[in-house]
Design a protein around this motif. Structure first.
Motif, mmCIF file in Angstrom:
data_model
loop_
_atom_site.group_PDB
_atom_site.id
_atom_site.type_symbol
_atom_site.label_atom_id
_atom_site.label_comp_id
_atom_site.label_asym_id
_atom_site.label_seq_id
_atom_site.Cartn_x
_atom_site.Cartn_y
_atom_site.Cartn_z
ATOM 1 N N ASN A 1 0.907 -1.072 -0.205
ATOM 2 C CA ASN A 1 0.051 0.304 0.054
ATOM 3 C C ASN A 1 0.852 1.547 -0.192
ATOM 4 O O ASN A 1 0.502 2.175 -0.174
ATOM 5 C CB ASN A 1 -0.451 0.217 1.268
ATOM 6 C CG ASN A 1 -2.027 -1.166 1.103
ATOM 7 O OD1 ASN A 1 -2.791 -1.032 -0.135
ATOM 8 N ND2 ASN A 1 -2.658 -1.443 1.946
ATOM 9 N N THR B 1 2.250 1.502 -3.500
ATOM 10 C CA THR B 1 1.256 2.246 -4.799
ATOM 11 C C THR B 1 0.533 3.555 -3.842
ATOM 12 O O THR B 1 -0.313 3.858 -5.193
ATOM 13 C CB THR B 1 -0.285 1.233 -4.988
ATOM 14 O OG1 THR B 1 -0.215 0.933 -3.768
ATOM 15 C CG2 THR B 1 0.181 -0.612 -5.140
ATOM 16 N N GLY B 2 1.074 4.378 -3.123
ATOM 17 C CA GLY B 2 0.729 5.690 -2.205
ATOM 18 C C GLY B 2 -0.797 5.518 -2.018
ATOM 19 O O GLY B 2 -1.343 6.950 -1.918
ATOM 20 N N TYR B 3 -0.705 4.196 -1.642
ATOM 21 C CA TYR B 3 -2.548 4.321 -0.659
ATOM 22 C C TYR B 3 -1.977 4.811 0.823
ATOM 23 O O TYR B 3 -2.790 5.192 1.176
ATOM 24 C CB TYR B 3 -3.037 3.136 -1.030
ATOM 25 C CG TYR B 3 -4.610 2.980 0.069
ATOM 26 C CD1 TYR B 3 -5.471 3.925 -0.579
ATOM 27 C CD2 TYR B 3 -4.363 1.684 1.174
ATOM 28 C CE1 TYR B 3 -6.774 4.025 -0.022
ATOM 29 C CE2 TYR B 3 -5.680 2.183 1.443
ATOM 30 C CZ TYR B 3 -6.705 2.793 1.270
ATOM 31 O OH TYR B 3 -7.807 2.791 1.755
ATOM 32 N N LEU B 4 -0.911 4.561 1.027
ATOM 33 C CA LEU B 4 -0.379 4.569 2.762
ATOM 34 C C LEU B 4 0.450 5.245 2.813
ATOM 35 O O LEU B 4 1.217 5.494 1.575
ATOM 36 C CB LEU B 4 -0.789 3.869 3.457
ATOM 37 C CG LEU B 4 -1.440 2.297 3.643
ATOM 38 C CD1 LEU B 4 -0.855 1.746 4.940
ATOM 39 C CD2 LEU B 4 -2.456 3.361 4.658
ATOM 40 N N SER B 5 1.066 6.237 3.188
ATOM 41 C CA SER B 5 2.177 6.998 3.337
ATOM 42 C C SER B 5 3.019 6.890 4.672
ATOM 43 O O SER B 5 2.529 5.775 5.754
ATOM 44 C CB SER B 5 2.129 8.427 4.025
ATOM 45 O OG SER B 5 0.999 9.474 3.031
ATOM 46 N N SER B 6 4.642 6.574 4.689
ATOM 47 C CA SER B 6 5.070 6.228 5.181
ATOM 48 C C SER B 6 5.872 6.764 6.064
ATOM 49 O O SER B 6 5.417 8.165 6.475
ATOM 50 C CB SER B 6 5.964 5.124 4.376
ATOM 51 O OG SER B 6 6.797 6.490 3.339
ATOM 52 N N LEU C 1 1.827 11.407 -8.952
ATOM 53 C CA LEU C 1 1.187 10.547 -10.656
ATOM 54 C C LEU C 1 1.786 10.569 -11.371
ATOM 55 O O LEU C 1 1.031 8.866 -11.988
ATOM 56 C CB LEU C 1 0.653 12.168 -10.806
ATOM 57 C CG LEU C 1 -0.389 13.151 -9.813
ATOM 58 C CD1 LEU C 1 -1.646 14.005 -10.661
ATOM 59 C CD2 LEU C 1 -1.681 11.860 -9.366
ATOM 60 N N LYS D 1 2.278 7.169 -10.035
ATOM 61 C CA LYS D 1 0.945 5.850 -9.859
ATOM 62 C C LYS D 1 0.596 4.930 -11.219
ATOM 63 O O LYS D 1 0.123 4.666 -12.020
ATOM 64 C CB LYS D 1 -0.260 6.831 -9.428
ATOM 65 C CG LYS D 1 -0.306 7.048 -7.899
ATOM 66 C CD LYS D 1 -0.936 7.790 -7.347
ATOM 67 C CE LYS D 1 -1.140 7.942 -6.128
ATOM 68 N NZ LYS D 1 -1.572 8.650 -5.200
ATOM 69 N N PHE E 1 -2.179 -1.934 -9.794
ATOM 70 C CA PHE E 1 -2.025 -2.975 -8.282
ATOM 71 C C PHE E 1 -3.381 -3.358 -8.106
ATOM 72 O O PHE E 1 -5.192 -2.976 -8.408
ATOM 73 C CB PHE E 1 -2.492 -1.478 -7.322
ATOM 74 C CG PHE E 1 -2.642 -2.209 -5.807
ATOM 75 C CD1 PHE E 1 -1.638 -3.127 -5.525
ATOM 76 C CD2 PHE E 1 -2.972 -1.341 -4.803
ATOM 77 C CE1 PHE E 1 -2.067 -3.226 -4.388
ATOM 78 C CE2 PHE E 1 -3.282 -1.385 -3.786
ATOM 79 C CZ PHE E 1 -2.776 -2.947 -3.247
ATOM 80 N N PRO F 1 -4.815 -4.980 -4.577
ATOM 81 C CA PRO F 1 -5.101 -4.977 -3.742
ATOM 82 C C PRO F 1 -5.413 -6.155 -2.880
ATOM 83 O O PRO F 1 -6.673 -6.985 -4.002
ATOM 84 C CB PRO F 1 -6.219 -3.593 -3.025
ATOM 85 C CG PRO F 1 -6.202 -2.898 -4.317
ATOM 86 C CD PRO F 1 -5.849 -3.715 -5.368
#
Lengths: 238, 323
Positions: free
Chosen positions: B45, B48-53, B70, B73, B78, B80
């Protein structure tokens, strides 16, 4: 943004929601218009119709916004749109404009239709009529952005709908609450944020730029907050 | 192609991903292996840029996901863990929507048909997704991920919930896709990574505990070779005889059969072949061999030993700290 907009529009019409919205809107608004103007004894004053139609929003706006974001969260499709090469603003604005197009489309169409009997049987003031239409449209657009914001807070459509109903009722009735408050500062504040008192300028035939900016910024604030809610999920989702 | 450096994702004081670093070369198929809750999905995640670290960097093709979201992505497809499907849409509408969403500039109709052909869903094109079976839905999800021909594809448990036939189909599909693309997939099924991936990353409790090429992993992680032999003869004497053979480091009786034979498990160093000495020893005493097979250290064993080892080291560290 266009992809999201198109999908939401299609989703309104592949589920009963879009049809329910149109049906309720035209039935109730038509009936109210008839009561206020054409009915014997009525005074052909259409500003009364526009003030009453605001209360129809309590039911129909949540219908449009309740699942806009919460359904995505629940079905985990937010993972698709948030990993697609579009910005969060694209997502939120796409959804906002879809709901706005539904509401605005029905409302403008009904306003045009209802103007016909007014012209046939009387001498309406077009500028006043148009002012009321613009005013109502602005109120509706602000309510839609509030609805989207509330929808982004929960994954349950019904909580989203009831939250929006509550918020709209609150905004419509705070000015009447004013009568019971004996504190000038609070009264000033409530009058300042009251939707109805802002709208009333339009029904007096005044095109108030203050109110225009108020409604537009109300929409902008809640759309911005919705984007922040999406952003926050990135950081705290477990 | 993909570079992850010291990635950390923290929820409160719990680490979902704890200092993960790895690289994936162009055209590689890499498998993330780990028990449930090990941090596989979280890592994906973040990629793929769904979550931030919380800290660390994830880069695709030299671009940081947080700095150029962008552009990154656009390069990633992806799937999920739960395929993100709109149930009220038909397959065709859904894929068209994704095509628009990814702002593809290919020949729309031909590309979507091609994708459907590849994942074998042409016959369901005009059906509503909510009426499709789990296997079909999974494949529609895969179709969505590969629309726009992304250079990198990330699959989170792609064969989850499918029947054996469908699992084989999807594995073949992934291998096919992996010929021209970089793929990361996660799974907790060990045979799957072995069947599909070039390289295996074992993740446990948010950390990478092993990173090996698939062909090396068995040898690299456990040096012992294991044989199961069924021998007819007095079991205690046979066992004693087996233990005396040089090169055998461990022997035990696993099953005693009713016909007077028994199955023995024998372990030897990886580089020593003990089959011949065993045969001569048994032949001398006329104890016939009824069967002999390599059981090998299988991936399951490796996995469990690696995960246990990691847990043990963590434990000893903790004890030391406590003392």
């Amino acid at each position: 943004m266009i992809a999201i907009f198109k999908r939401e529009m299609r989703s309104y019409f592949t589920s009963p929601v879009g049809y329910m919205f149109c049906a309720i809107f035209f039935a109730v608004s038509g009936f109210l218009f008839m009561l206020q103007t054409v009915q014997a004894g009525a005074n052909a004053n259409y500003t009364g119709y526009f003030s009453i139609i605001l209360f129809l929003f309590i039911i129909i706006i949540p219908l449009l916004t309740m699942k806009l974001v919460s359904e995505e969260t629940k079905m985990k499709t937010d993972q698709l749109i948030m990993t697609a090469p579009i910005t969060l603003a694209d997502i939120v604005f796409g959804k906002y404009f879809a709901a706005l197009a539904m509401f605005g489309g029905c409302f403008l169409l009904s306003s045009i239709i209802y103007y016909i009997p007014l012209v046939m049987y009387g001498h309406p003031n077009f500028a006043l009529y148009a002012g009321c239409v613009i005013g109502i449209f602005l109120v509706g657009s602000a309510f839609i952005s509030i609805g989207i914001f509330i929808s982004s807070l929960t994954e349950n459509q019904f909580i989203s709908a009831f939250g929006t109903i509550g918020a709209i009722i609150f905004l419509l009735f705070i000015s009447s609450l004013n009568t019971y408050i004996n504190n000038e500062a609070i009264r000033q504040f409530l009058a300042g944020i009251s939707i109805t008192s802002r709208y009333s300028y339009f029904s007096y035939g005044i095109f108030s730029y203050d109110s225009l900016i108020y409604f537009i910024s109300l929409s902008a604030v809640f759309l911005f907050l919705t984007i922040r809610v999406f952003e926050k999920r990135r950081w705290s989702k477990s | 192609m993909i570079k992850v450096e010291h990635l950390i994702k923290q929820y409160g004081d719990r680490y979902a991903v704890n200092d993960i670093s790895f690289e994936v070369k162009k055209g590689e198929i890499v498998g993330f292996l780990g028990p449930n809750g090990a941090g596989k999905s979280t890592t994906m995640n973040i990629l793929t840029g769904y979550l931030s670290s919380t800290s660390g960097r994830a880069m695709v093709d030299g671009m940081d996901i947080l700095e150029h979201p962008l552009a990154v992505k656009r390069k990633i497809g992806f799937l999920p863990e739960t395929p993100p499907l709109y149930l009220e849409m038909t397959v065709k509408e859904y894929l068209n929507f994704i095509y628009d969403l990814k702002k593809c500039s290919l020949n729309r109709k031909a590309h979507i048909e091609e994708v459907c052909r590849v994942v074998k869903i042409e016959d369901a094109m005009n059906r509503m997704i909510k009426n499709l079976s789990k296997g079909y839905r999974q494949r529609v999800g895969i179709a969505g991920a590969i629309i726009g021909n992304p250079e990198v594809i990330i699959f989170d448990e792609p064969t989850n919930g499918l029947d054996p036939k469908q699992i084989i189909d999807i594995r073949n599909l992934i291998r096919e896709l992996g010929k021209e693309r970089t793929i990361i997939l996660s799974t907790h099924i060990l045979s799957e990574v072995k069947a599909v991936c070039d390289r295996i990353l074992i993740i446990n409790e948010g950390k990478i505990v092993a990173d090996e090429l698939t062909e090396n992993i068995e040898g690299a992680l456990r040096g012992n070779r294991r044989i199961a032999i069924r021998i007819e003869g007095p079991s205690a004497a046979v066992l004693a005889g087996l233990k005396k053979i040089p090169g055998i480091i461990y022997a035990e009786i696993s099953v005693e059969h009713e016909d007077g034979s028994a199955t023995y498990i024998v372990e030897s160093k990886n580089e020593i072949d003990v089959r011949k000495p065993i045969f001569y020893m048994l032949a001398q005493r006329s104890w016939p061999i009824l069967s002999l097979e390599f059981t090998g250290a299988n991936l399951e064993d490796i996995f469990i030993s690696v995960v246990d080892e990691a847990a043990e080291t963590a434990d000893t560290k903790n004890t030391k700290r406590r003392i």
